[in-house]
Design a protein around this motif. Sequence first.
Motif, PDB file in Angstrom:
ATOM      1  N   THR A 297       0.841  -1.207   0.000  1.00 27.15           N
ATOM      2  CA  THR A 297       0.000   0.000   0.000  1.00 27.15           C
ATOM      3  C   THR A 297       0.875   1.257   0.000  1.00 27.15           C
ATOM      4  OG1 THR A 297      -1.721  -1.183   1.207  1.00 27.15           O
ATOM      5  CG2 THR A 297      -1.842   1.221   1.208  1.00 27.15           C
ATOM      6  N   ARG A 300       2.305   1.924  -3.370  1.00 25.53           N
ATOM      7  CA  ARG A 300       1.310   2.475  -4.293  1.00 25.53           C
ATOM      8  C   ARG A 300       1.007   3.943  -4.002  1.00 25.53           C
ATOM      9  NH1 ARG A 300      -2.637  -2.891  -4.137  1.00 25.53           N
ATOM     10  NH2 ARG A 300      -1.835  -3.852  -6.075  1.00 25.53           N
ATOM     11  N   ASP A 302      -0.586   5.208  -1.301  1.00 23.13           N
ATOM     12  CA  ASP A 302      -1.808   5.446  -0.529  1.00 23.13           C
ATOM     13  C   ASP A 302      -1.432   5.529   0.954  1.00 23.13           C
ATOM     14  OD1 ASP A 302      -4.300   5.539   0.617  1.00 23.13           O
ATOM     15  OD2 ASP A 302      -5.150   3.912  -0.591  1.00 23.13           O
ATOM     16  N   SER A 303      -0.958   6.695   1.373  1.00 27.11           N
ATOM     17  CA  SER A 303      -0.432   6.845   2.728  1.00 27.11           C
ATOM     18  C   SER A 303      -1.515   6.700   3.802  1.00 27.11           C
ATOM     19  CB  SER A 303       0.278   8.191   2.874  1.00 27.11           C
ATOM     20  OG  SER A 303      -0.593   9.256   2.532  1.00 27.11           O
ATOM     21  N   ASP A 304      -2.739   7.183   3.522  1.00 23.56           N
ATOM     22  CA  ASP A 304      -3.813   7.084   4.518  1.00 23.56           C
ATOM     23  C   ASP A 304      -4.167   5.631   4.797  1.00 23.56           C
ATOM     24  OD1 ASP A 304      -3.929   9.810   4.761  1.00 23.56           O
ATOM     25  OD2 ASP A 304      -5.546  10.056   3.286  1.00 23.56           O
ATOM     26  N   ARG A 305      -4.312   4.861   3.720  1.00 20.62           N
ATOM     27  CA  ARG A 305      -4.649   3.450   3.913  1.00 20.62           C
ATOM     28  C   ARG A 305      -3.479   2.705   4.568  1.00 20.62           C
ATOM     29  NH1 ARG A 305      -6.120  -1.039  -0.780  1.00 20.62           N
ATOM     30  NH2 ARG A 305      -6.338  -2.803   0.647  1.00 20.62           N
TER      31      ARG A 305
END
Length: 336
Positions: A297, A300, A302-305
């Motif tokens: 993750t 990719r 997507d730091s929040d996820r």
Amino acid sequence: MAKQRIPIPQSVAAEILFLADRTCCVCRNRTKPVQLHHIDDDPTNNAPENLATLCLECHRDTHVSGGFDRKLDAEQIILYRDDWNRAVAARRAPHDQAIDSTSRSKGEVNVKYATSVAEAYKDREEWVLLAVHYNHIGNEDLRDKYIDIALAEDPRDGTVVFLRGLQGRPDLIPSEVVNRELRRLTEHASWNQRARFFMKLKRYRDASQDYVRGVLQSLEEDNPFSAAFYLRELVKHDLIKAMYVEALQKAADEDDLWWQVRALQDLGWERELDSLLLSNAGRIEASKDLMLQQLLTQARGDSDRALDESIEIWSSARYGIAGDDDEDEQEIVKDT
């Protein structure tokens, strides 16, 4: 019979004079008229690397030997020229890149030192020391010249190894020399010296093993200084990195994704880590490995996820002491 002089092409002459700021590279007196000198005394060789800018007086010194006059030989001219050209280039560089006048003066002192030391070694025919000297000041051509001269005198095995190591060419060490030197070091249990030998051969695992063995031996003999010295040498040679690289290759050969990831993390190779994770995305998503999924993750972007997944991992972690009956509770997360 003297060779027929070939005029130096105008473009070549202009380049050499520009690099030297139309100044003699030896005395560096900007008020003196200059001319171009053929370093190898071949007036037909107009290659830029064979030309140097000299004033008339210094040019005369290239042809004088004996008596009270000094003679400037080819190697001295090369050292003076390269050092002066560097100083001129630094002076012309933008202000934020230029070196200060103190550094330039130090450079001039160094070239005087370099030529004086080289002359003393040549007088004594100390070819190995000359090779070391030129290696130290960064002139690989002259270093290799004297390595060839030293090797032509059939030196001891240790000298052959040392000189080829100086060049970074262990492949040029004859196999019989390697075998004899290994046998000698092994018979004397010279673990730290054998480690250095393995370093020259670029056999990093063997070097690491012998450094550790030598350090343990020093500690057993109550010699902490020796232990510290060779531990520092192990670190200086970056053998830790070499072992991680070997671990990475081993994991790749075994198609072990987890240990490839761990090796890349400890190496700090973030781009390679992201590439590995993204190229194995399907495999990671199908797995139950939460940490690999969280790293994917991150790769990719997507730091929040990734943060949410990290919270989930650590919130569900359980702590156990090694030796507890419940084997499932002896790890927080999968680690080394």
